[in-house]
Design a protein around this motif. Structure first.
Motif, short mmCIF file in Angstrom:
data_model
loop_
_atom_site.label_atom_id
_atom_site.label_comp_id
_atom_site.label_asym_id
_atom_site.label_seq_id
_atom_site.Cartn_x
_atom_site.Cartn_y
_atom_site.Cartn_z
N LEU A 90 0.83 -1.21 0.00
CA LEU A 90 0.00 0.00 0.00
C LEU A 90 0.86 1.26 0.00
CD1 LEU A 90 -2.82 -1.00 2.53
CD2 LEU A 90 -3.06 -0.67 0.06
N GLY A 91 1.97 1.21 0.78
CA GLY A 91 2.89 2.35 0.78
C GLY A 91 3.48 2.59 -0.59
N GLY A 92 3.89 1.51 -1.28
CA GLY A 92 4.43 1.65 -2.63
C GLY A 92 3.40 2.20 -3.61
N ILE A 93 2.16 1.75 -3.47
CA ILE A 93 1.09 2.25 -4.36
C ILE A 93 0.88 3.74 -4.13
CG2 ILE A 93 -1.39 2.11 -4.81
CD1 ILE A 93 -1.17 -0.91 -4.20
N CYS A 94 0.87 4.13 -2.87
CA CYS A 94 0.69 5.56 -2.56
C CYS A 94 1.86 6.38 -3.07
CB CYS A 94 0.51 5.75 -1.05
SG CYS A 94 -1.04 5.11 -0.39
N TRP A 95 3.08 5.83 -3.02
CA TRP A 95 4.23 6.55 -3.56
C TRP A 95 4.13 6.67 -5.09
CZ3 TRP A 95 7.86 3.91 0.35
CH2 TRP A 95 8.20 4.83 1.35
N GLY A 96 3.57 5.64 -5.71
CA GLY A 96 3.33 5.74 -7.15
C GLY A 96 2.38 6.88 -7.48
N PHE A 97 1.35 7.04 -6.65
CA PHE A 97 0.44 8.16 -6.81
C PHE A 97 1.18 9.48 -6.61
CE2 PHE A 97 -2.45 11.29 -4.92
CZ PHE A 97 -3.46 11.33 -5.87
N SER A 98 2.09 9.50 -5.62
CA SER A 98 2.88 10.71 -5.37
C SER A 98 3.73 11.07 -6.58
CB SER A 98 3.78 10.49 -4.15
OG SER A 98 4.65 11.57 -3.96
N GLY A 99 4.32 10.06 -7.23
CA GLY A 99 5.12 10.32 -8.42
C GLY A 99 4.32 10.92 -9.55
N THR A 100 3.09 10.43 -9.72
CA THR A 100 2.22 10.98 -10.76
C THR A 100 1.85 12.43 -10.44
OG1 THR A 100 1.31 8.76 -11.12
CG2 THR A 100 0.09 10.61 -12.04
N CYS A 101 1.58 12.71 -9.16
CA CYS A 101 1.29 14.08 -8.76
C CYS A 101 2.50 14.99 -9.01
CB CYS A 101 0.91 14.13 -7.27
SG CYS A 101 -0.69 13.41 -6.87
N ALA A 102 3.70 14.48 -8.68
CA ALA A 102 4.91 15.27 -8.90
C ALA A 102 5.11 15.56 -10.38
CB ALA A 102 6.13 14.54 -8.34
N GLN A 103 4.82 14.57 -11.22
CA GLN A 103 4.94 14.77 -12.66
C GLN A 103 3.99 15.86 -13.13
OE1 GLN A 103 4.42 11.18 -14.98
NE2 GLN A 103 3.87 12.31 -16.83
N LEU A 104 2.76 15.84 -12.63
CA LEU A 104 1.77 16.85 -13.01
C LEU A 104 2.16 18.23 -12.49
CD1 LEU A 104 -0.99 17.43 -14.33
CD2 LEU A 104 -2.06 16.84 -12.15
N LEU A 105 2.63 18.29 -11.24
CA LEU A 105 2.99 19.58 -10.64
C LEU A 105 4.19 20.22 -11.35
CD1 LEU A 105 2.62 18.64 -6.86
CD2 LEU A 105 1.24 20.32 -8.07
N THR A 106 5.18 19.42 -11.69
CA THR A 106 6.39 19.99 -12.29
C THR A 106 6.26 20.27 -13.78
OG1 THR A 106 7.26 17.74 -12.56
CG2 THR A 106 7.90 18.95 -10.57
N SER A 107 5.60 19.36 -14.50
CA SER A 107 5.57 19.48 -15.97
C SER A 107 4.45 20.38 -16.46
CB SER A 107 5.43 18.09 -16.61
OG SER A 107 4.21 17.48 -16.22
N GLU A 108 3.32 20.42 -15.77
CA GLU A 108 2.17 21.16 -16.27
C GLU A 108 1.80 22.37 -15.42
OE1 GLU A 108 -1.24 18.85 -17.27
OE2 GLU A 108 -0.07 17.17 -18.07
N LEU A 109 2.09 22.30 -14.12
CA LEU A 109 1.67 23.39 -13.24
C LEU A 109 2.83 24.27 -12.79
CD1 LEU A 109 -0.94 21.42 -11.07
CD2 LEU A 109 -1.35 22.84 -13.08
#
Length: 525
Positions: A25-44
């Motif tokens: 579950l921790g790894g899955i949540c970190w995967g979600f964190s990586g997707t958020c980081a990608q969105l925050l850095t590349s688009e926002l």
């Protein structure tokens, strides 16, 4: 015997399975964190340094508020535990903070795929350390699982492009640092987690890491357009990708051990790939699917205990304590309080003293006829004089002297008039000079510090020393004196860690003139 062994093994297997689920579950949540980081850095347009500071401080706030609401006594208690605080500080700086700095630095000199693969090499460091510490070889399942984890991560992170692993010297350096940081992140907090639980450990680690990062980065000087969309993604990243990710993964370390938790944490790139495909429309290639299959196979392998179940339990294989999720041993027992012993406490007082004699015998300490010390008469006299104390689990907090549901888990005696035996003792070099007669002594004498067998290694001894310190100061004394058997290494170490100074060997004489050899200690303020 066999039935008893089976009964003891069952909770351990349940904890391992639970730990694997939490690590996943921790790894899955970190995967979600990586997707958020990608969105925050590349688009926002949010810089990584700004994101790091904000997520750590917001995550720390959530954890600490939860601790205050859930069990504020344990949060207060951990502040008195210097060893745990040092371990949490090391975890914060060399685990939480260094992992992010080194991983991002590695990516800046290489690429995301290479940086991820290099970081996951930390699994090798974890496995080697655990095997060396436990003096065993890696099991076949662990070795195959390690290959599957790193191989699957490589395929997902690089899309199978071997050319993506052209590594400049700087990138290789930071990649190696990130691998060791991952090992530190997984290995350092183990004892603190077992004692205090993941809420307190993670909250304090994030607070320290976020504070240090903020001091150096100064995010208020970084221009960021905080739109509603950016704020929403950031909140989701903090709650799911930080709060839940850290909470679950660290619980996985506690229950399943660092090797299994580290391997299962490799589900992170699988999670990131799936979430990114569903949320951001990122294409999934056949090589991604192959990498996911390899990681799933790895998780099946490490979930099974195999030959490990036949081996003796080891602290690095996961917790054997029957603890609820997210709770440590100290948190489970709760915080403590001390009160003067009453006549109704006499039987329990004697039982705990007997526990202490058994513990000394098990440690090889020869008490030389002192197994009946203190005598029943002396204990009762101390109770009458209000110099004997019991330590209880916190019951009602309404000022009542005794709670019908309380549990007595420790005893001690503190005499503000000192101990007349010390006046005739030989050999000690006390820190303070105390005049006689006893009613004019400037120190308080601490004796009979004993913790019940079921409550040891939970901070009770440190609590007793703190209470003795407080009571002596309230009596306007300048110090606390005590003595310990020369072979009682645990008590000697506890006294030194609290701030007592060894004052040399001391020979004590009882009323019959019999000599007893001890080591004298004194704490002066």
């Amino acid at each position: 015997m066999a039935a008893a062994a089976t009964k003891e093994a069952a909770p351990r297997r349940n904890h391992v399975a639970r730990g694997i689920v939490f690590a996943a579950l921790g790894g899955i949540c970190w995967g979600f964190s990586g997707t958020c980081a990608q969105l925050l850095t590349s688009e926002l347009g949010a810089p990584v340094a700004w994101i790091t500071c904000v997520r750590l401080l917001m995550g720390a706030a959530i954890f600490l508020v939860a601790c205050l609401v859930k069990n504020w006594r344990s949060l207060r208690a951990v502040m008195r535990d210097k060893r745990s605080l040092l371990r949490i500080a090391a975890f914060s700086l060399f685990g939480v903070l260094l992992t992010q700095v080194s991983y991002l630095s590695s990516i800046s000199f290489t690429n995301a795929g290479t940086g991820t693969v290099l970081e996951r090499l930390g699994l090798i460091v974890i496995m080697l350390y655990v095997c060396l510490r436990a003096r065993r070889r890696p099991s076949l399942r662990e070795a195959v699982g390690l290959v599957m984890a790193i191989g699957g991560t490589f395929l997902i992170a690089t899309k199978g492009n071997f050319g993506a692993l052209a590594i400049p010297a700087e990138g290789l350096f930071w990649g190696i640092v990130s691998a060791f940081a991952l090992a530190c992140y997984t290995l350092i907090p183990g004892k603190a987690l077992e004692k205090w639980g993941s809420f307190i450990v993670t909250g304090l680690a994030m607070l320290l890491g976020g504070t240090v990062a903020t001091v150096f980065v100064q995010p208020w000087n970084i221009p960021v357009d905080v739109t509603p969309q950016l704020a929403g993604v950031m909140v989701a990243m903090v709650i799911i990708g930080t709060f839940l990710a850290y909470l679950f993964y660290l619980q996985g370390i506690t229950d399943a051990g660092p090797v299994r938790a580290g391997l299962v944490g490799c589900v992170e790139p699988v999670s990131a790939t799936v979430i990114s495909a569903v949320w951001l429309g990122t294409p999934v290639l056949p090589v991604d699917i192959l990498g996911m299959i390899m990681i799933m196979v790895m998780m099946v392998l490490v979930t099974q205990r195999g030959e490990a179940s036949k081996q003796p339990a080891d602290a690095y294989e996961g917790s054997t304590d029957d603890l609820p999720p997210f709770e440590g041993r100290a948190s489970l027992l709760g915080y403590y309080r001390a009160r003067p012993a009453m006549h109704d406490d006499f039987v329990r007082f004697q039982e705990i003293l007997a526990d202490g004699h058994e513990a000394l015998a098990a440690a090889g300490v020869d008490e030389k006829g002192s197994k009946t010390y203190p005598s029943e008469r002396r204990v009762m006299r101390a109770i009458d004089r209000k110099t004997a104390y019991v330590v209880t689990l916190a019951g009602r907090d309404d000022g009542a002297a005794q709670d019908a549901n309380e549990r007595i888990i420790g005893v001690f005696a503190l005499d503000p008039n000192g101990d007349e035996v010390y006046a005739h003792a030989m050999g000690a070099s006390w820190l303070s000079a105390s005049p006689e007669p006893p009613e004019h002594t400037t120190y308080a004498a601490l004796h009979w510090v004993t913790v019940a067998a079921e409550a040891r290694r939970r901070g009770v001894g440190m609590f007793i020393l703190g209470e003795a310190d407080r009571l002596a100061k309230a009596a306007e004394k300048v110090s606390v004196r005590c003595d310990a058997y020369e072979g009682n290494d645990a008590m000697r170490a506890l006294l030194v860690s609290f701030g007592f100074t060894p004052c040399g060997g001391i020979t004590l004489f009882d009323r019959f003139g019999r000599a007893r050899r001890r080591t004298a200690f004194e704490r002066m303020w």
